[in-house]
Design an enzyme around this catalytic site. Structure first.
Site: not given
Ligand code: UFG
Length: 339
Positions: A178, A34, A125, A180, A150, A154, A201, A232, A298-299
């Site tokens: 995990y 999928s 996670s 990142n 999501y 977890k 990112l 992160r 949500g960040d």
């Molecule tokens: N970011 C940007 N631009 C983008 C994408 C991300 O600036 O286009 C920033 C986000 O704001 C964040 C960082 O990059 O500060 C990391 O973002 P990610 O989306 O890569 O990762 P996350 O930490 O938000 O999410 C990850 C996993 C999720 C999990 C989460 C747990 O993808 O599955 O960690 O905290 F739920």
């Protein structure tokens, strides 16, 4: 020794299959394709010289799950990756996430209980910690109310496993939380294959540099961090994969102290979004087109792991750096661009 890897053609799953095969395990993959591609199997074969058994099966089909386990009663361990993982999508389609991530877990555990040996590794996670009060985050930091369906799957998933372990001492489980996971295998034969516009990112960075996206948006530079961008703990996917093999070996050797253990998988170092971009530019020699935009809803501000528990009990620590991960991610992107 036969090991089942559900979601074994996904990003972390495929890297884990490679490490398992390198250690001599006979791997059976279940994947419903999928969010993955059958060509990943070729990548695994190209790296290891061995073809894992592959069953295209949707774990939501309980009868098929039962049939599968009847055929493979000699499985000695299950590593359960199969799940949906897009935070934003989960907000829009909560029931799909509960069905994909919870129903399937229950069906697999029901069959695992019937096996003679019931070892189980679960993909969890750091999202379970939410915005933790203290950095680095230890495993004893409180689990906070999930921000998304999501994240909730977890948390609920861990609880389901814990409840199962409580009443069934035969079931031995480890949940790996995990931080990142990023990067790609050094062979450049497997890596991350995001479908559509990447939400994360690193694929967004590499696709921007690769000319597929116009510009990276950096979500906010007014956070209370040294450079104002979020922090992160970015960990190389190969280090994550190796930790799964070690966790499984801990269960197989009955070295676990209780039958439900939890470990953080991170490097222990936090990096800001701007530091990640710097690392990318350094190793790739490319200039990245990015701009600062508003915060993303949500960040969390900051999340990085205390790795002491994993260091001590798993005897594991990360070997690869952020630069290694960014270089492998960039090489992987370049190889995709060639196709
Ligand atoms: N970011 C940007 N631009 C983008 C994408 C991300 O600036 O286009 C920033 C986000 O704001 C964040 C960082 O990059 O500060 C990391 O973002 P990610 O989306 O890569 O990762 P996350 O930490 O938000 O999410 C990850 C996993 C999720 C999990 C989460 C747990 O993808 O599955 O960690 O905290 F739920």
């Amino acid at each position: 020794m036969k090991v089942l890897v559900t979601g074994g053609l996904g990003f972390i799953g495929s890297h884990t299959v490679v490490e398992l095969q390198k250690e001599g395990y006979q791997v059976v993959i279940i994947d419903n394709l999928s969010n993955s591609s059958i060509e990943v199997l070729d990548g695994i074969v190209a790296i290891t010289g061995k073809k894992p058994i592959f069953e295209q099966l949707d774990l939501r089909d309980k009868t098929k799950v039962q049939g599968f386990f009847k055929q493979h009663q000699d499985i000695k361990g299950v590593i359960h990756f199969a799940a949906s993982k897009a935070v934003g999508e989960s907000v829009k389609k909560p029931l799909l996430y509960y069905e994909n991530n919870i129903n399937t877990l229950v069906y697999v555990l029901q069959e695992l209980e019937k096996l003679e040996i019931a070892n189980f590794i679960f993909s969890s996670s750091c999202t379970v910690y939410g915005q933790a009060e203290k950095m680095p985050i230890t495993e004893s930091a409180p689990v906070q109310k999930a921000e998304s369906p999501y994240g909730n799957t977890k948390q609920i998933g861990e609880e389901i496993i814990q409840d199962t372990c409580k009443i069934n001492p035969k079931v031995q489980a480890i949940a790996l939380r995990y931080f990142n996971p990023i990067g790609a295998h050094q062979s450049v034969k497997i890596g991350e294959l995001p479908i559509g516009v990447p939400q994360n990112l690193i694929p967004y960075i590499t696709q921007t540099a690769g000319g597929i996206r116009e510009q990276l948006s950096v979500f906010g530079d007014d956070y209370p961090t040294p450079d104002g961008t979020c922090i992160r703990d970015y960990i190389h996917v190969v280090d994550v994969a190796i930790a799964h093999v070690i966790a499984l070996q801990r269960l197989l050797a009955t070295k676990n102290e209780i039958n439900f253990e939890v470990f953080n998988l991170g490097t222990g170092t936090g990096s800001s979004v701007l530091e990640v971009i710097e690392s990318f530019e350094r190793v790739s020699g490319e200039k990245l087109n990015y701009k600062i935009v508003a915060r993303r809803e949500g960040d969390v501000i900051s999340a990085f792991a205390d790795t002491q528990k994993a260091n001590k009990y798993l005897g594991w620590k990360t070997e690869l750096t952020l630069d290694d991960a960014m270089l492998s991610a960039w090489k992987w992107q370049q190889s995709l661009n060639k196709d």
